[in-house]
Design a protein around this motif. Structure first.
Motif, PDB file in Angstrom:
ATOM      1  N   ALA A  12      12.254   1.105  -4.834  1.00 51.02           N
ATOM      2  CA  ALA A  12      13.445   1.215  -5.676  1.00 51.02           C
ATOM      3  C   ALA A  12      14.125  -0.141  -5.646  1.00 51.02           C
ATOM      4  N   ARG A  43      10.729   2.021  -9.212  1.00 46.87           N
ATOM      5  CA  ARG A  43      11.823   2.417 -10.088  1.00 46.87           C
ATOM      6  C   ARG A  43      12.729   1.189 -10.162  1.00 46.87           C
ATOM      7  N   ILE A  90      17.726   8.509  -9.266  1.00 43.41           N
ATOM      8  CA  ILE A  90      16.584   8.395  -8.359  1.00 43.41           C
ATOM      9  C   ILE A  90      16.421   9.656  -7.521  1.00 43.41           C
TER      10      ILE A  90
END
Length: 372
Positions: A12, A43, A90
């Motif tokens: 992330a 992500r 997320i």
């Protein structure tokens, strides 16, 4: 054809700049984490919405958070808004590791607070250190991030040295040297260079942002009395317009504006010039634009500041852009010494080949595997 992506924990990562912002850190971020087949599965987030006409790369999500700032209560509110947006976007169960872009700014504390249990890799860029020196709140964020990170990645030893001056309590064992890289396709298939033709003029190119630490003001002042040079500038339009009064005063400088070029356009522009100039005054994390220029056969003339000195060393030509006489001598030497430009060009090719982006991605992924 792109190199195969690495297989590792899903990262992330957030760069709290609007999509489409200029700069080497942005290009590196997009190179690593976005596209149809990203080198590092992630992500990946930037700020949105995107500007009209700007195409958002595949794999990049935009967070509609406004209010970016650097200090005071407004900064705390901005970080809280980013954390909230990340928490909505997320699923923590999918994430294996955090890639903290910059030690400072709002994205880093927001990502840590949104995903507090995940291992953290912090990546040091030049702007983190510059802003931490100038803003007390950012220095505090930098020191807190350095403590909280499981690993701190620096592209050059100079970045580690500078970080340790700002945060002397950092555990040096956390610091890992992983050089940034340039797209592999640029190393294997660079744009063709036209056959050089003899000219009394050197075609200089400046490419990048025009912020104070990039040294363009000193470049223009020092070029004014130097004969036989033409300067092209590829930079954000509003920043170039800000240079207009200086260019009017420096009547001896022949300057033309190329626009803010997309990456393939910039690579093509490299082939139509004789020298890339890098007059940075403070430091560069690594100077990716210089390495890209070298991969395209464009010799680099640079100010030997931390980061650049390490990444380029003898593969470029060091000069002093703050002294017109010294700059003039070095430009004259490049123009008149038989074979010098060709020798610097060949040295540049060899230097750029040391920094494939796929190697950066592999090293970051391996580090994430060790921590996950």
């Amino acid at each position: 054809m792109s190199p195969h992506p690495t297989t590792g924990p899903l990262a992330a990562t957030l760069l709290d700049l609007p999509a489409g912002s200029p700069g080497g850190s942005v290009e590196l971020f997009l190179d690593l984490y976005t596209g149809d087949c990203p080198l590092i599965p992630a992500r990946a987030f930037m700020l949105g919405p995107s500007s009209p006409g700007h195409r958002v790369p595949a794999g990049l999500d935009l967070l509609p958070v406004a209010g970016k700032c650097l200090e005071g209560p407004a900064f705390s509110r901005y970080v809280a808004a980013l954390r909230k947006a990340l928490a909505v976007a997320i699923d923590p169960a999918q994430i294996g590791v955090l890639h903290l872009q910059h030690l400072a700014f709002g994205a880093t504390p927001a990502l840590i607070r949104a995903l507090p249990m995940h291992p953290r890799i912090a990546l040091v860029h030049g702007t983190d250190l510059i802003f931490a020196e100038a803003h007390r709140d950012q220095l505090q964020v930098l020191r807190e991030t350095a403590r909280a990170a499981d690993a701190i990645v620096v592209p050059t030893g100079a970045m580690a040295d500078h970080l340790l001056k700002l945060a002397p309590q950092v555990d040096r064992r956390k610091i890992t040297h992983i050089p940034w890289g340039i797209p592999d396709r640029l190393l294997t298939d660079p744009p063709p260079r036209p056959t050089p033709t003899f000219s009394n003029h050197l075609r200089l190119l400046y490419a990048g942002r025009l912020t104070a630490e990039k040294g363009v003001e000193a470049l223009i002042k020092s070029l004014a009395p130097v004969p036989g040079v033409e300067l092209s500038i590829a930079a954000p339009r509003a920043q170039f317009h800000g240079l207009a009064p200086l260019l009017q005063r420096a009547a001896g400088v022949r300057a033309r504006y190329l626009g803010w070029l997309r990456r393939p356009q910039l690579w093509k522009a490299f082939t139509g010039h004789d020298v890339l100039v890098m007059p940075s005054t403070t430091l560069e994390a690594m100077g990716l634009v210089a390495l890209e220029a070298q991969a395209c056969g464009l010799p680099v003339l640079y100010q030997p500041v931390p980061g650049l000195s390490e990444a380029l060393a003898a593969s470029g030509v060091a000069t002093d852009f703050t002294h017109s006489a010294a700059l003039g001598r070095d430009l004259d030497r490049l123009r008149t010494s038989p074979g010098l430009l060709t020798a610097v060009r060949q040295s540049g090719y060899a230097n750029a080949a040391r920094y494939p982006l796929s190697a950066t991605a592999r090293s970051l992924t391996n580090l994430g595997r060790q921590l996950a």
